[in-house]
Design an enzyme around this catalytic site. Structure first.
Site, mmCIF file in Angstrom:
data_model
loop_
_atom_site.group_PDB
_atom_site.id
_atom_site.type_symbol
_atom_site.label_atom_id
_atom_site.label_comp_id
_atom_site.label_asym_id
_atom_site.label_seq_id
_atom_site.Cartn_x
_atom_site.Cartn_y
_atom_site.Cartn_z
ATOM 1 N N ALA A 1 17.488 4.031 -0.798
ATOM 2 C CA ALA A 1 17.690 5.476 -0.725
ATOM 3 C C ALA A 1 16.792 6.109 0.324
ATOM 4 C CB ALA A 1 17.432 6.102 -2.093
ATOM 5 N N LYS A 2 15.533 5.709 0.356
ATOM 6 C CA LYS A 2 14.621 6.302 1.337
ATOM 7 C C LYS A 2 14.990 5.887 2.754
ATOM 8 C CE LYS A 2 9.931 7.329 2.642
ATOM 9 N NZ LYS A 2 8.529 6.958 2.711
ATOM 10 N N GLU B 1 6.327 10.985 11.050
ATOM 11 C CA GLU B 1 5.866 11.235 9.688
ATOM 12 C C GLU B 1 6.576 12.418 9.023
ATOM 13 O OE1 GLU B 1 4.252 9.292 7.808
ATOM 14 O OE2 GLU B 1 3.696 7.861 9.356
ATOM 15 N N ARG C 1 17.918 5.087 3.880
ATOM 16 C CA ARG C 1 19.164 5.762 4.273
ATOM 17 C C ARG C 1 18.886 7.197 4.725
ATOM 18 N NH1 ARG C 1 21.484 4.789 0.018
ATOM 19 N NH2 ARG C 1 21.160 6.747 -1.104
ATOM 20 N N ASP D 1 5.221 4.563 14.015
ATOM 21 C CA ASP D 1 5.201 5.862 13.340
ATOM 22 C C ASP D 1 3.821 6.504 13.389
ATOM 23 O OD1 ASP D 1 7.961 5.634 12.318
ATOM 24 O OD2 ASP D 1 7.132 3.968 11.172
ATOM 25 N N SER E 1 5.586 -2.712 13.420
ATOM 26 C CA SER E 1 5.644 -1.543 12.546
ATOM 27 C C SER E 1 5.972 -1.915 11.111
ATOM 28 C CB SER E 1 6.716 -0.578 13.077
ATOM 29 O OG SER E 1 7.003 0.448 12.164
ATOM 30 N N ASP F 1 1.777 0.298 17.253
ATOM 31 C CA ASP F 1 2.385 0.777 16.020
ATOM 32 C C ASP F 1 3.418 1.830 16.435
ATOM 33 O OD1 ASP F 1 2.585 1.436 13.128
ATOM 34 O OD2 ASP F 1 1.645 3.309 13.775
ATOM 35 N N ASP G 1 -2.539 4.454 14.531
ATOM 36 C CA ASP G 1 -2.931 5.781 14.052
ATOM 37 C C ASP G 1 -3.468 5.768 12.625
ATOM 38 O OD1 ASP G 1 -0.542 7.275 12.083
ATOM 39 O OD2 ASP G 1 -0.162 5.310 12.965
#
Length: 228
Positions: free
Chosen positions: A76-77, A21, A79, A14, A113, A12, A171
């Site tokens: 938006a997130k 995070e 970007r 992140d 991921s 994974d 994680d």
């Protein structure tokens, strides 16, 4: 064949390979603030650790009653996250050692991921991990995200490995559940310490309850050697 036999390792990204995070939280906080949600906290963010960005913004829309479409929130997130990811993502030192150790042994490696392919590529390039991690699967490329097994099964397919020969490094509880559903062993390193007792982590072959503070490349490698 490597010194670990037919073992392949799927990471994974992140919270496992890199400490991304904080960037996800900040990107999410900014987007939600633009839509009138000004009290989004780190504790709120922790509820979304381990699921894809698409699933996260879909939940936001319902839970916060947002008027924007899922596609608008997602764009938006992504970007905002990419702007942060390119310049401020840190690879965990022991994870880097683990990747380098496995690569030296000739172990087939992949990243699977919930992030977008663009984000994964940017992070691996920015941290230099792309030198060893060239097989990459995004949840955007499969039908279902974690906890469904799709992303790990696709990574195994691209590596030419059978699921039983794959070990997932994760994680988050949904990722551990995904690995179990895929028929793969799992090294679990909980990002959120309070989630270490989640039933999904009970399926892991190696559970390091202390998270990254407890993880070492040698511990993980020795476990792989014993259980191959």
């Amino acid at each position: 064949m490597s010194g670990l036999g037919s073992t392949s390792v799927i990471f994974d990204l992140d919270g496992t390979l890199v400490d991304s995070e904080p960037n996800y939280y900040e990107a999410g906080r900014q987007v939600l603030a633009e839509h009138g949600v000004t009290d989004f906290t780190w504790s709120d963010h922790e509820r979304y650790v381990g699921i894809s960005t698409l699933e996260t913004v879909t939940l936001w829309k319902r839970e916060y009653g947002l008027r924007a479409s899922v596609d608008e929130l997602l764009a938006a997130k992504n970007r905002r996250y990419l702007d942060l990811a390119r310049t401020s993502t840190r690879a965990y030192p022991e994870m880097r050692k683990f990747v380098e150790l496995l690569a030296t042994e000739g172990v087939p490696l992949a990243v699977a991921s919930g992030s977008s392919l663009e984000a994964i590529t940017a992070i691996l390039s920015g941290t230099g991990l792309d030198a060893h991690l060239r097989t990459v699967v995004s949840a955007d490329e499969v039908d279902r995200g974690k906890p469904a097994p799709d992303v790990f099964l696709e990574a195994a397919r691209r590596l030419g490995a059978t699921p039983a020969d794959c070990v997932v490094v994760e994680d988050a509880a949904p990722g551990a559940a995904s690995a179990h559903a895929a028929g793969m062993r799992c090294i679990a390193i909980p990002y959120v310490a309070t989630q270490a007792d989640a039933p999904e982590f009970a399926t892991a072959g190696l559970l390091l309850r202390g998270g990254q503070e407890e993880f070492t490349a040698r511990t993980a490698y020795d476990w792989l050697r014993r259980t191959r």
